[in-house]
Design a protein around this motif. Sequence first.
Motif, PDB file in Angstrom:
ATOM      1  N   GLY A  36      -8.437   3.721  18.337  1.00 15.01           N
ATOM      2  CA  GLY A  36      -8.454   5.172  18.209  1.00 15.01           C
ATOM      3  C   GLY A  36      -7.613   5.663  17.055  1.00 15.01           C
ATOM      4  N   PHE A  37      -7.601   4.896  15.949  1.00 11.60           N
ATOM      5  CA  PHE A  37      -6.892   5.369  14.768  1.00 11.60           C
ATOM      6  C   PHE A  37      -7.512   6.680  14.288  1.00 11.60           C
ATOM      7  N   THR A  38      -6.672   7.631  13.935  1.00  7.93           N
ATOM      8  CA  THR A  38      -7.195   8.843  13.310  1.00  7.93           C
ATOM      9  C   THR A  38      -7.606   8.576  11.871  1.00  7.93           C
ATOM     10  N   GLU A  39      -6.999   7.557  11.271  1.00  9.14           N
ATOM     11  CA  GLU A  39      -7.395   7.105   9.944  1.00  9.14           C
ATOM     12  C   GLU A  39      -6.945   5.661   9.776  1.00  9.14           C
ATOM     13  N   LEU A  40      -7.623   4.947   8.897  1.00 13.63           N
ATOM     14  CA  LEU A  40      -7.201   3.607   8.525  1.00 13.63           C
ATOM     15  C   LEU A  40      -7.104   3.554   7.011  1.00 13.63           C
ATOM     16  N   ARG A  41      -5.928   3.176   6.526  1.00 17.98           N
ATOM     17  CA  ARG A  41      -5.670   3.145   5.087  1.00 17.98           C
ATOM     18  C   ARG A  41      -5.795   1.720   4.551  1.00 17.98           C
ATOM     19  N   PHE A  42      -6.574   1.572   3.496  1.00 16.40           N
ATOM     20  CA  PHE A  42      -6.666   0.321   2.772  1.00 16.40           C
ATOM     21  C   PHE A  42      -5.599   0.327   1.686  1.00 16.40           C
ATOM     22  N   LEU A  43      -4.744  -0.700   1.699  1.00 15.55           N
ATOM     23  CA  LEU A  43      -3.589  -0.755   0.813  1.00 15.55           C
ATOM     24  C   LEU A  43      -3.703  -1.985  -0.087  1.00 15.55           C
ATOM     25  N   PRO A  44      -4.405  -1.876  -1.204  1.00  7.82           N
ATOM     26  CA  PRO A  44      -4.512  -3.037  -2.094  1.00  7.82           C
ATOM     27  C   PRO A  44      -3.167  -3.390  -2.715  1.00  7.82           C
ATOM     28  N   ALA A  45      -2.886  -4.693  -2.757  1.00  9.01           N
ATOM     29  CA  ALA A  45      -1.606  -5.179  -3.286  1.00  9.01           C
ATOM     30  C   ALA A  45      -1.666  -5.297  -4.802  1.00  9.01           C
ATOM     31  N   ARG A  46      -0.578  -4.920  -5.445  1.00  7.81           N
ATOM     32  CA  ARG A  46      -0.468  -5.138  -6.889  1.00  7.81           C
ATOM     33  C   ARG A  46      -0.120  -6.592  -7.187  1.00  7.81           C
ATOM     34  N   GLU A  47       0.936  -7.092  -6.528  1.00 10.05           N
ATOM     35  CA  GLU A  47       1.362  -8.479  -6.698  1.00 10.05           C
ATOM     36  C   GLU A  47       1.506  -9.101  -5.313  1.00 10.05           C
ATOM     37  N   PRO A  48       0.456  -9.734  -4.803  1.00  7.63           N
ATOM     38  CA  PRO A  48       0.537 -10.301  -3.448  1.00  7.63           C
ATOM     39  C   PRO A  48       1.582 -11.399  -3.369  1.00  7.63           C
ATOM     40  N   VAL A  76      -9.414   5.502   4.230  1.00  5.41           N
ATOM     41  CA  VAL A  76      -8.685   6.120   3.127  1.00  5.41           C
ATOM     42  C   VAL A  76      -8.178   5.027   2.190  1.00  5.41           C
ATOM     43  N   LEU A  77      -8.304   5.236   0.895  1.00  4.87           N
ATOM     44  CA  LEU A  77      -7.671   4.362  -0.091  1.00  4.87           C
ATOM     45  C   LEU A  77      -6.258   4.863  -0.343  1.00  4.87           C
ATOM     46  N   ASP A  78      -5.281   3.996  -0.168  1.00  5.28           N
ATOM     47  CA  ASP A  78      -3.879   4.306  -0.447  1.00  5.28           C
ATOM     48  C   ASP A  78      -3.407   3.332  -1.518  1.00  5.28           C
ATOM     49  N   ASP A  79      -3.151   3.832  -2.720  1.00  7.94           N
ATOM     50  CA  ASP A  79      -2.853   2.949  -3.855  1.00  7.94           C
ATOM     51  C   ASP A  79      -1.364   2.831  -4.165  1.00  7.94           C
ATOM     52  N   ARG A  80      -0.505   3.119  -3.195  1.00  8.11           N
ATOM     53  CA  ARG A  80       0.942   3.134  -3.476  1.00  8.11           C
ATOM     54  C   ARG A  80       1.448   1.757  -3.920  1.00  8.11           C
ATOM     55  N   GLU A  81       0.892   0.670  -3.390  1.00 13.60           N
ATOM     56  CA  GLU A  81       1.357  -0.647  -3.825  1.00 13.60           C
ATOM     57  C   GLU A  81       0.927  -0.946  -5.258  1.00 13.60           C
ATOM     58  N   LEU A  82      -0.221  -0.421  -5.658  1.00 14.05           N
ATOM     59  CA  LEU A  82      -0.665  -0.615  -7.038  1.00 14.05           C
ATOM     60  C   LEU A  82       0.242   0.117  -8.014  1.00 14.05           C
ATOM     61  N   ARG A  83       0.854   1.195  -7.560  1.00  8.07           N
ATOM     62  CA  ARG A  83       1.711   1.996  -8.431  1.00  8.07           C
ATOM     63  C   ARG A  83       3.161   1.551  -8.405  1.00  8.07           C
ATOM     64  N   ARG A  84       3.495   0.605  -7.524  1.00  6.98           N
ATOM     65  CA  ARG A  84       4.877   0.139  -7.394  1.00  6.98           C
ATOM     66  C   ARG A  84       5.034  -1.215  -8.076  1.00  6.98           C
ATOM     67  N   ALA A  85       6.011  -1.314  -8.933  1.00  3.91           N
ATOM     68  CA  ALA A  85       6.241  -2.571  -9.648  1.00  3.91           C
ATOM     69  C   ALA A  85       6.815  -3.622  -8.711  1.00  3.91           C
ATOM     70  N   GLY A  86       6.579  -4.871  -9.061  1.00  5.38           N
ATOM     71  CA  GLY A  86       7.131  -5.979  -8.298  1.00  5.38           C
ATOM     72  C   GLY A  86       6.219  -6.425  -7.175  1.00  5.38           C
ATOM     73  N   PRO A  87       6.638  -7.450  -6.413  1.00  5.42           N
ATOM     74  CA  PRO A  87       5.825  -7.967  -5.311  1.00  5.42           C
ATOM     75  C   PRO A  87       5.537  -6.883  -4.275  1.00  5.42           C
ATOM     76  N   SER A  88       4.329  -6.927  -3.711  1.00  6.94           N
ATOM     77  CA  SER A  88       3.898  -5.900  -2.744  1.00  6.94           C
ATOM     78  C   SER A  88       4.309  -6.335  -1.338  1.00  6.94           C
ATOM     79  N   TYR A  89       5.591  -6.191  -1.036  1.00  8.90           N
ATOM     80  CA  TYR A  89       6.093  -6.566   0.277  1.00  8.90           C
ATOM     81  C   TYR A  89       5.728  -5.503   1.308  1.00  8.90           C
ATOM     82  N   SER A  90       5.234  -5.943   2.460  1.00  8.99           N
ATOM     83  CA  SER A  90       4.828  -5.001   3.504  1.00  8.99           C
ATOM     84  C   SER A  90       5.985  -4.138   3.981  1.00  8.99           C
ATOM     85  N   VAL A  91       7.178  -4.713   4.072  1.00  9.52           N
ATOM     86  CA  VAL A  91       8.305  -3.937   4.586  1.00  9.52           C
ATOM     87  C   VAL A  91       8.620  -2.764   3.663  1.00  9.52           C
TER      88      VAL A  91
END
Length: 222
Positions: A36-48, A76-91
């Motif tokens: 029952g998510f109201t939305e699901l965001r896809f978060l592509p990693a910049r540096e996995p 929803v596309l959420d590109d915050r990891e693409l815009r953040r430098a360095g490894p895309s850590y989930s935390v």
Amino acid sequence: MNSAGGLEPMGLLGGTFDPIHCGHLRTALELVEAVGFTELRFLPAREPPHRDTTHADAATRAGFIRAAIEGEPRFVLDDRELRRAGPSYSVDTLLDLRAEFAHRSLCLVVGMDAFLGLPRWHRWQEILELAHLVVAHRPGWRAPEHGALGELLAARGTGRPEDLHETRAGRVYVRAVTQLEISSSAIREIVRTGLDTRYLVPDPVRRLLAASDCYRAAAERT
């Protein structure tokens, strides 16, 4: 399912999406409907941090996702990891989202294979302070009963999706999903050899793949 606790659970699905395919989308849809998510965001990693480098660049991968989810308002596309430098850590992503959505229930979606590797994640013990974990169970994998993850499931596990509506973070919910034997690496090979990706990716993504040379060019460089 209505959000009884008023916390409007948000699903968060990370990955390289190199490219996104119907396996990703089917899992996302089933979890939206089950939890029952109201939305699901896809978060592509910049540096996995747990994989080799990506093949398509950030803008191309984001474009594939945008095309794939068009027409599904809960995605929803959420590109915050693409815009953040360095490894895309989930935390780091969860800290950012928690600051933005202080009162929402955040639900990090992972496959069982990723869950089994959780103790190797960067600052993994902080994740459940920031979000719930929703583990997409796939055939061939079994939830651990012993060790750190066995203890985690015993202490934090739940079989009730309603629990994800009533608290902001801290639970582990394991859910079986339909297994589609599709991989991004196989799709890249299909594109490289000039074959058709029909029925493996949504048609808008198929058209972009046919028009792009990103995977052919990447293959030529290796």
